[in-house]
Scaffold this motif. Structure first.
Motif: not given
Ligand SMILES: *Cc1c(COP(=O)(O)O)cnc(C)c1O
Length: 223
Positions: A25-27, A195-198, A211-216, A220-222
Motif C-alpha cells: 500500500s506504499k504511496f 513475486g510482485m504485480s507483474g 507475494i507482495r502486490i501493489g500496483t495490481y 499506479n503510485r503517485q
Molecule cells: C513496491 C514493492 C512491491 C510491489 O510492487 P508492484 O509492482 O507495485 O506490485 C513489492 N515488493 C517490494 C520490495 C516493493 O518495494
C-alpha cells in the motif's frame, strides 16, 4: 464493489493455498487500505518509515504490517514492535541494529534476509555467497531478539520471462539450501517472499509462499 475490493477478492481466488498475499500500500492513502481491509485483506506492506508509522497509527489494530523497503539503521527504533515481519534485512549491520532495538523494547522481531540476484535494479541485499557464509558460520546464533523466518528477493525488472524465472529459481535455491541444511538447526525458517504485480505467477510456480502486490491492487503510485 470498488476496484480495490474486486482485485483483492480475485487474487485470493487465484492464489494457491499456502501462499500469503501482502497488499503493498506504499504511496496510497489510508482510505485505499480501508477498502482492501473491508474486502478482508489483513496483511499490508509499506516501504517508508514515516508513512509506515502514520498508517499503523491510523488504521485498525488487527492489520499485520510488513516492512518491505530499504531500512536505515537510524530509523529502526521507530518501527520495532509494530511489524509482523521486516522483509528487507539487507546488511548484517541492520540485522544487529534490529536485534539491539528489539531487545531493548522487549519484543522479538521476525525478519527475512533480502537476497540480491537481479541485474542492476535492486542494489540492496546479500549475495548468495554472503548469505551462505552468514549461516555456515552460525552468526544468527548471536541474535537475542530477532528471528530469521526466511528469504526475500526480487527478479530483474524485465519482460524477459526466462530471465525472471531464472532469477526466482536462484532465490528459491538459496532458500531451500539454507532451509534444508540440518547442520544449521534452524527453526521456523519457512518463508520465501518473491513475486510482485507483474511476475507473481512465475514466483509461485518456482516456490514462493509470500507475494507482495501493489500496483495490481491499488493502481499506479503517485511518487
Ligand atoms: C513496491 C514493492 C512491491 C510491489 O510492487 P508492484 O509492482 O507495485 O506490485 C513489492 N515488493 C517490494 C520490495 C516493493 O518495494
Amino acid at each position: 464493489m470498488s476496484i480495490i475490493a474486486q482485485r483483492i477478492r480475485q487474487l485470493h481466488e487465484e492464489i494457491p493455498s499456502g501462499v500469503s498475499l501482502v497488499a503493498v500500500s506504499k504511496f496510497h492513502p489510508a482510505d485505499a487500505i480501508r477498502e482492501a481491509y473491508n474486502a478482508g485483506q489483513r496483511l499490508f506492506g509499506e516501504s517508508r518509515v514515516k508513512e509506515f508509522v502514520e498508517k499503523v497509527e491510523a488504521l485498525p489494530g488487527d492489520i499485520k504490517w510488513h516492512f518491505i523497503g530499504h531500512l536505515q539503521t537510524n530509523k529502526v527504533r521507530k518501527i520495532i514492535g509494530k511489524t509482523a515481519l521486516i522483509e528487507s534485512v539487507d546488511t548484517e549491520h541492520l540485522l544487529k541494529c534490529i536485534d539491539t532495538e528489539s531487545e531493548k523494547a522487549g519484543v522479538v522481531t521476525m525478519v527475512l534476509m533480502q537476497v540480491h540476484v537481479a541485474r542492476e535494479e535492486t542494489k540492496f541485499g546479500f549475495t548468495a555467497d554472503e548469505l551462505y557464509q552468514f549461516f555456515r558460520e552460525h552468526r544468527y546464533e548471536q541474535l537475542k531478539a530477532t528471528h530469521i523466518c526466511g528469504i526475500m528477493g526480487m527478479a530483474s525488472n524485465t519482460d524477459d520471462e526466462q530471465r525472471v524465472r531464472s532469477d526466482f529459481e536462484k532465490i528459491a535455491e538459496i532458500y531451500r539450501t539454507i532451509r534444508d541444511d540440518e547442520s544449521l538447526g534452524l527453526h521456523g525458517f519457512d518463508t520465501l517472499s518473491m513475486g510482485m504485480s507483474g511476475d507473481w505467477p512465475i514466483a509461485v510456480e518456482t516456490g514462493s509462499n509470500l507475494i507482495r502486490i501493489g500496483t495490481y491492487i491499488f493502481g499506479n503510485r503517485q511518487y
